[in-house]
Design a protein around this motif. Structure first.
Motif, PDB file in Angstrom:
ATOM      1  N   UNK A  97     -34.493 -78.326  42.734  1.00  0.00           N
ATOM      2  CA  UNK A  97     -33.796 -78.171  44.135  1.00  0.00           C
ATOM      3  C   UNK A  97     -32.642 -79.070  43.836  1.00  0.00           C
ATOM      4  N   UNK A  98     -31.175 -78.621  43.537  1.00  0.00           N
ATOM      5  CA  UNK A  98     -30.205 -79.413  43.570  1.00  0.00           C
ATOM      6  C   UNK A  98     -29.216 -79.519  44.904  1.00  0.00           C
ATOM      7  N   UNK A  99     -28.695 -80.535  45.155  1.00  0.00           N
ATOM      8  CA  UNK A  99     -27.652 -80.505  46.248  1.00  0.00           C
ATOM      9  C   UNK A  99     -26.438 -80.582  45.697  1.00  0.00           C
ATOM     10  N   UNK A 100     -25.491 -79.539  45.838  1.00  0.00           N
ATOM     11  CA  UNK A 100     -24.186 -79.746  44.678  1.00  0.00           C
ATOM     12  C   UNK A 100     -23.013 -79.587  45.610  1.00  0.00           C
ATOM     13  N   UNK A 101     -21.963 -80.535  45.356  1.00  0.00           N
ATOM     14  CA  UNK A 101     -21.072 -80.376  45.958  1.00  0.00           C
ATOM     15  C   UNK A 101     -19.980 -79.549  45.129  1.00  0.00           C
ATOM     16  N   UNK A 102     -19.312 -78.740  45.707  1.00  0.00           N
ATOM     17  CA  UNK A 102     -18.490 -77.950  44.950  1.00  0.00           C
ATOM     18  C   UNK A 102     -17.056 -77.797  46.041  1.00  0.00           C
ATOM     19  N   UNK A 103     -16.069 -78.112  45.569  1.00  0.00           N
ATOM     20  CA  UNK A 103     -14.784 -78.006  46.258  1.00  0.00           C
ATOM     21  C   UNK A 103     -14.976 -78.708  47.483  1.00  0.00           C
ATOM     22  N   UNK A 104     -14.715 -78.143  48.721  1.00  0.00           N
ATOM     23  CA  UNK A 104     -14.848 -78.855  50.092  1.00  0.00           C
ATOM     24  C   UNK A 104     -16.312 -78.910  50.643  1.00  0.00           C
ATOM     25  N   UNK A 105     -17.054 -78.207  50.077  1.00  0.00           N
ATOM     26  CA  UNK A 105     -18.414 -78.010  50.758  1.00  0.00           C
ATOM     27  C   UNK A 105     -19.553 -78.371  49.907  1.00  0.00           C
ATOM     28  N   UNK A 106     -20.699 -78.121  50.441  1.00  0.00           N
ATOM     29  CA  UNK A 106     -22.013 -78.748  49.766  1.00  0.00           C
ATOM     30  C   UNK A 106     -22.914 -77.415  49.933  1.00  0.00           C
ATOM     31  N   UNK A 107     -23.723 -77.166  48.612  1.00  0.00           N
ATOM     32  CA  UNK A 107     -24.589 -75.933  48.733  1.00  0.00           C
ATOM     33  C   UNK A 107     -26.039 -76.593  48.179  1.00  0.00           C
ATOM     34  N   UNK A 108     -26.980 -75.630  48.502  1.00  0.00           N
ATOM     35  CA  UNK A 108     -28.286 -75.875  47.725  1.00  0.00           C
ATOM     36  C   UNK A 108     -28.239 -74.997  46.613  1.00  0.00           C
ATOM     37  N   UNK A 109     -28.866 -75.245  45.540  1.00  0.00           N
ATOM     38  CA  UNK A 109     -29.132 -74.370  44.498  1.00  0.00           C
ATOM     39  C   UNK A 109     -30.434 -74.393  43.610  1.00  0.00           C
ATOM     40  N   UNK A 110     -31.052 -73.781  43.361  1.00  0.00           N
ATOM     41  CA  UNK A 110     -32.442 -73.813  42.865  1.00  0.00           C
ATOM     42  C   UNK A 110     -32.450 -73.266  41.394  1.00  0.00           C
ATOM     43  N   UNK A 111     -32.625 -74.065  40.585  1.00  0.00           N
ATOM     44  CA  UNK A 111     -32.879 -73.800  38.849  1.00  0.00           C
ATOM     45  C   UNK A 111     -34.488 -73.704  38.617  1.00  0.00           C
ATOM     46  N   UNK A 112     -34.748 -72.695  38.191  1.00  0.00           N
ATOM     47  CA  UNK A 112     -36.123 -72.273  37.570  1.00  0.00           C
ATOM     48  C   UNK A 112     -35.950 -72.677  36.085  1.00  0.00           C
ATOM     49  N   UNK A 113     -36.885 -73.558  35.687  1.00  0.00           N
ATOM     50  CA  UNK A 113     -37.019 -73.887  34.378  1.00  0.00           C
ATOM     51  C   UNK A 113     -38.072 -72.805  33.635  1.00  0.00           C
ATOM     52  N   UNK A 114     -37.268 -72.361  32.412  1.00  0.00           N
ATOM     53  CA  UNK A 114     -37.884 -71.079  31.926  1.00  0.00           C
ATOM     54  C   UNK A 114     -38.819 -71.506  30.900  1.00  0.00           C
TER      55      UNK A 114
END
Length: 122
Positions: free
Chosen positions: A105-122
């Motif tokens: 689970x990453x907290x990502x800053x993109x431009x003027x906001x922040x979002x959570x993204x999940x990355x599945x390790x294959x």
């Protein structure tokens, strides 16, 4: 002001660390398919970023786990599993504990906001 000036310019290549290719350094941990650079006040000013925390995503391999998660060049990774990312070495140490099948689970800053993204390790 209409005056001629002579200035010296130094052109340097920005050093990046590729997290997706870890076999050369014999590091343990998953391949995520993204290149990262440490963020700093200087880096943030140079690239007009609003924040100097975290790691800057400088590249994403097509079809990689990072690309499938929606991570994009220019994103700033602020947190991994709800804990701040302090440096590249901190990130590498923490990422080495994950294995195939885990979800990050990453907290990502993109431009003027922040979002959570999940990355599945294959």
């Amino acid at each position: 002001d209409g005056k001629e000036k002579t200035i010296a310019v130094v052109i340097e290549e920005l050093e990046e660390e590729d997290i997706s290719v870890n076999t050369q350094e014999k590091e343990k941990g998953p391949r995520l398919g993204m290149s990262l650079s440490e963020n700093s006040r200087e880096y943030a000013q140079r690239y007009n970023l609003s924040d100097s925390r975290g790691l800057v995503v400088t590249g994403v391999m097509s079809g990689s786990p990072a690309a499938l998660a929606g991570i994009q060049p220019g994103d700033i990774l602020l947190e991994l599993d709800r804990k701040s990312i302090k440096s590249m070495s901190d990130f590498k140490e923490r990422i080495s504990k994950y294995k195939k099948g885990d979800t990050l689970l990453f907290l990502v800053k993109r431009q003027s906001g922040t979002i959570f993204l999940t990355l599945n390790i294959e």
